[in-house]
Scaffold this active site. Structure first.
Site, PDB file in Angstrom:
ATOM      1  N   LYS A 151      42.274  -0.866   5.065  1.00 32.60           N
ATOM      2  CA  LYS A 151      43.316  -2.113   6.487  1.00 32.60           C
ATOM      3  C   LYS A 151      44.717  -1.416   7.102  1.00 32.60           C
ATOM      4  O   LYS A 151      44.692  -2.009   8.516  1.00 32.60           O
ATOM      5  CB  LYS A 151      44.071  -3.053   5.274  1.00 32.60           C
ATOM      6  N   THR A 152      45.032  -0.363   6.753  1.00 33.35           N
ATOM      7  CA  THR A 152      45.850   0.101   7.861  1.00 33.35           C
ATOM      8  C   THR A 152      45.255   0.639   9.114  1.00 33.35           C
ATOM      9  O   THR A 152      45.956   0.421  10.080  1.00 33.35           O
ATOM     10  CB  THR A 152      47.055   1.351   7.337  1.00 33.35           C
TER      11      THR A 152
ATOM     12  N   ASP B 265      51.031  -7.858   7.700  1.00 33.52           N
ATOM     13  CA  ASP B 265      50.366  -6.529   7.224  1.00 33.52           C
ATOM     14  C   ASP B 265      50.545  -6.755   5.237  1.00 33.52           C
ATOM     15  O   ASP B 265      51.829  -7.925   5.676  1.00 33.52           O
ATOM     16  CB  ASP B 265      50.787  -5.243   6.978  1.00 33.52           C
ATOM     17  N   GLU B 266      50.517  -6.801   4.405  1.00 34.90           N
ATOM     18  CA  GLU B 266      50.371  -7.431   3.527  1.00 34.90           C
ATOM     19  C   GLU B 266      50.933  -8.691   3.277  1.00 34.90           C
ATOM     20  O   GLU B 266      51.247  -9.687   2.792  1.00 34.90           O
ATOM     21  CB  GLU B 266      51.306  -6.220   2.364  1.00 34.90           C
TER      22      GLU B 266
ATOM     23  N   GLN C 215      46.040  -8.175  -5.346  1.00 36.23           N
ATOM     24  CA  GLN C 215      47.380  -7.112  -5.372  1.00 36.23           C
ATOM     25  C   GLN C 215      48.410  -7.993  -5.495  1.00 36.23           C
ATOM     26  O   GLN C 215      49.432  -7.274  -4.753  1.00 36.23           O
ATOM     27  CB  GLN C 215      47.154  -5.727  -4.282  1.00 36.23           C
TER      28      GLN C 215
ATOM     29  N   ARG D 128      45.426   3.164  -7.869  1.00 33.15           N
ATOM     30  CA  ARG D 128      45.532   4.262  -7.040  1.00 33.15           C
ATOM     31  C   ARG D 128      44.963   5.626  -7.383  1.00 33.15           C
ATOM     32  O   ARG D 128      45.592   6.262  -6.684  1.00 33.15           O
ATOM     33  CB  ARG D 128      47.446   4.434  -7.980  1.00 33.15           C
TER      34      ARG D 128
END
Length: 755
Positions: A37-38, A229-230, A260, A612
């Site tokens: 996504k980044t 973002d997020e 998330q 993670r």
């Protein structure tokens, strides 16, 4: 240029490319864990600049950490050049602090307002509670602060709070009827001190845009594109600001993953992402579902867990990575033994795989779990660091010096003044300060005016010392007007007497404190030496420090094992991950079992922990654990049962500590229930392989009783052998024909009562 554009677009998979090139109108990019996504957000901004000739000044990009913003900006610079420096990019708090600095006069603040950190806010609350003669055990600063913070995040002012019967009734039931009065006093004291806390940066931006449409229009015309973002971590206040800014052109792009969303306790509202389409009917939704981070085993295990949630945006995360190792499940007899087994597994993996210690992370639900892990790692001589402990900027000596800096910049900052007026000791006691505060209130004057003529109010003895203190601060202000942050800070550190006092303390602790203050001055020197910074003032440095996030404070790259809570781990990745303490009432937390929404947030937290891991994942639990000073028998977490059994591997390596039968492994595959141990995971999987009946529909289990026959969609048919109605979580023990005995929580178990 066209060829260069093709180069970076060719680096994207089809959904990623779609997220980059669809730049007009509202867009939601649902990005699964490890899906890049980044990269999409970075390339999207670069694409706006390169392919659509959008001026970077017209782009706002909002993140949740300064680190993320810096990394994105660096990547964009590599693609478009120095023009990327003109992007309005940063955390919500840092971006809107910049806007508030520029527009502060519109809401009655000076441009050099102070930003209170959490400790400053709690100190002020503690002072107000004392002044109101309230019980500080009832009105604990942490409880009051969180209550005020929650109200602000919902855009509830102290006036609205005091007129809201729901808040008032809740406070009365919790025996804190004065909460509204404290909120009012706290807000008024912050305003009088020209100070805003973290929540005010968003709360006041909303007020600014709501009450000053000319200011809102100014920024609507400036920012043609707004990106977040997020997005799943946004609260109501943050979303409303972004929505207002994008109202004219509707060019708003949000990137996030509802799976998330784990920050409800900070005010994050998962409904922002779940209901985004309701606010934007013309929304373009793009799903990034290919995971580039983890093995197939880890991805599939994570999917099997998060699939149990009902409130979610459907997606199918997949990967072309290798299957990888199965997940290892470690069972320990106690929390101390759990630490020993985890440390042994790390040591052995390092030796066998020849990997550095920094490849390992130990994740836990609560900070208190780190003790047993730390002790075990030390015994194995394994280096580690704890993320989320006391940060550099929270150390007393650093906060003392920063308070001098703050008071130099803002003479109305009462919290800073109270911290330093008798530091080093000048013979100015609390009584002297209280007299001056009362005088300032009675005469309607700023406290600073009273302090300048303190002898007229508190007598010669204390008054002279106060006036000498104001003279010292005035000298600092003169320096601050002419010099940069480093020169001003150096003078303050030396002339205040703080540096001298620390230098003369030759204890180990004193020497460490002195070195810390030198490190602070080094940081300020680095700040002023940065050629890219236009504003090198002490005020600008203080804002940078105040807006540091936890992630920014904990940036280190030593070769050590990382220990942290799962909340702190979000956004990070490690080749080898241990998730420890998987026990009922610990994970999921006892405080998160009262509603389905809470339980689903805990499940999302477990999903974040699993994702993670890149190469290998370990899960562990203990049968006994010391909690609140008592040894408690523990039940394995229900989340262990939710990991599909074909992804679990029995760990047989660490068994020497078994007090009953040495040689028996410390790993169980029966998870929450007490299914008999099997030698292979495949045999276990075969036992619970059940296809639900064609007419399967969960029944109302309110009146479920012993002796009833039931069907479970996974475990098949069984007989209810016991009902446990203790507490709010009603449980049923069921003897299944194939799966054996299971204990099920009826608030979320899906059972069909068979006639």
């Amino acid at each position: 240029m066209a060829e260069a554009q093709a180069d970076y677009l060719d680096q994207l998979n089809p959904p990623q490319k779609e997220g980059v090139v669809n730049v007009e109108g509202p867009c939601m990019i649902i990005a699964g864990a490890g899906s890049g996504k980044t990269r999409v957000l970075t390339y999207r901004i670069a694409h706006l600049i390169r392919a659509h000739n959008v001026d970077p000044f017209n782009i706002m990009a909002l993140t949740f950490t300064n680190k993320a913003a810096r990394e994105m900006q660096k990547r964009i610079e590599q693609m478009v050049g120095n023009d990327a420096k003109n992007l309005f990019m940063g955390t919500f708090h840092s971006v809107f602090a910049r806007i508030l600095r520029a527009e502060a006069s519109s809401i009655g603040y000076p441009s050099n307002f102070t930003i209170y950190d959490t400790d400053d806010s709690k100190s002020l609350i503690k002072l107000i509670v004392k002044e109101f003669n309230l019980d500080d055990k009832v009105y604990k600063p942490n409880i009051v602060y969180n209550r005020i913070s929650s109200a602000k995040n919902r855009l509830v002012s102290w006036r609205e709070y005091q007129n809201n019967p729901i808040y008032l009734e809740d406070d009365n039931q919790n025996m804190r009827p004065e909460m509204g009065r404290i909120y009012k006093a706290y807000s008024e004291r912050c305003f009088a001190a020209d100070a805003m806390d973290f929540d005010d940066l968003l709360f006041n931006t909303n007020i600014l845009f709501q009450e000053h449409p000319d200011v809102l229009n100014k920024y609507q015309q400036r920012f043609h594109y707004v990106m977040i973002d997020e997005f799943q971590d946004t609260n109501i206040s943050q979303y409303l600001i972004a929505k207002r800014l994008a109202a004219v052109r509707q060019n708003i792009c949000v990137v996030g993953d509802d799976a998330q969303s784990i920050y409800a306790f900070r005010g994050a509202d998962i409904q922002n992402i779940l209901n985004f389409e309701r606010d934007y009917p013309d929304l373009k939704t793009i799903r990034l579902e290919q995971n580039y981070r983890s093995t197939k085993t880890i991805v599939n295990a994570a999917n099997s867990v998060i699939g149990k949630n009902t409130a979610q945006l459907k997606k199918n995360v997949w990967t072309t990575n290798q299957d990888g190792d199965l997940i290892e499940l470690i069972k320990a007899t106690s929390d101390n033994e759990e630490g020993q087994l985890v440390a042994s597994a790390i040591f052995e993996t390092r030796m066998q795989q020849h990997v550095p210690e920094k490849d390992f992370a130990i994740l836990y639900r609560t900070n208190s779990q780190s003790r047993a892990m730390e002790e075990a790692l030390r015994r194995k001589n394994i280096k580690y660091r704890i993320v989320g402990g006391l940060s550099f900027y929270q150390r007393k000596e650093i906060k003392d010096l920063l308070a001098y800096f703050r008071y130099t910049v803002n003479p109305n900052d009462e919290t800073a003044m109270r911290r330093i007026i008798n530091l080093p000791k000048r013979g100015i006691g609390p009584g002297t300060i209280d007299k001056m505060v009362v005088a300032a209130s009675e005469e309607g004057k700023p406290l600073w005016d009273i302090m300048e003529k303190a002898t007229s109010y508190v007598g010669n003895r204390g008054g002279t010392q106060v006036e000498n203190f104001t003279t010292l601060i005035k000298s600092f202000r003169l320096t601050n007007e002419k010099k940069d942050a480093y020169d001003t800070a150096s003078q303050i550190a030396k002339t205040s007497g703080l540096l001298k006092e620390l230098y003369e303390d030759k204890t180990i602790e004193g020497m460490n404190r002195y070195e810390n203050t030198q490190e602070l001055l080094n940081a300020i020197k680095e700040f002023t030496d940065n050629p890219e910074r236009e504003d090198k003032s002490l005020g600008a440095f203080l804002q940078d420090v105040a807006l540091l996030t936890d992630e920014d404070r904990n940036q280190k790259s030593e070769d050590v094992v990382t220990l942290m809570t799962i909340h702190m781990a979000k956004g990070l990745e490690f080749p080898y991950v241990f998730i420890v303490g998987l026990e009922e009432e610990l994970f999921p937390s006892q405080m998160m079992l009262s509603s389905r929404a809470d339980l689903e947030e805990e499940r999302r937290l477990f999903y974040v922990a699993i994702t993670r891991a890149e190469k290998k994942l370990f899960l562990s639990y203990a049968l006994n654990r010391y909690r609140f000073g008592r040894l408690k028998n523990c039940e394995p977490s229900r989340f262990l049962e939710e990991v599909e059994p074909q992804f679990i591997k029995v760990n047989r390596k660490f068994s020497s500590k078994d007090p009953v039968s040495p040689g028996v492994n410390y790993v169980t595959k029966n998870f929450v229930s007490n299914i008999k141990k099997e030698n292979t995971t495949k045999r276990f999987a075969a036992k619970v392989n059940h296809t639900p009946s064609a007419d399967f529909e969960p029944s109302d289990t309110t009146n479920l009783a012993e002796g009833m026959k039931v069907e479970h969609p996974k475990f098949g048919f069984g007989l209810v052998v016991n009902i446990d109605e203790q507490g709010s979580n009603k449980k049923a023990k069921v003897e299944f024909e194939k799966a054996g005995e299971k204990t099920l929580l009826l608030s979320f178990a899906k059972l069909r009562i068979v006639d």
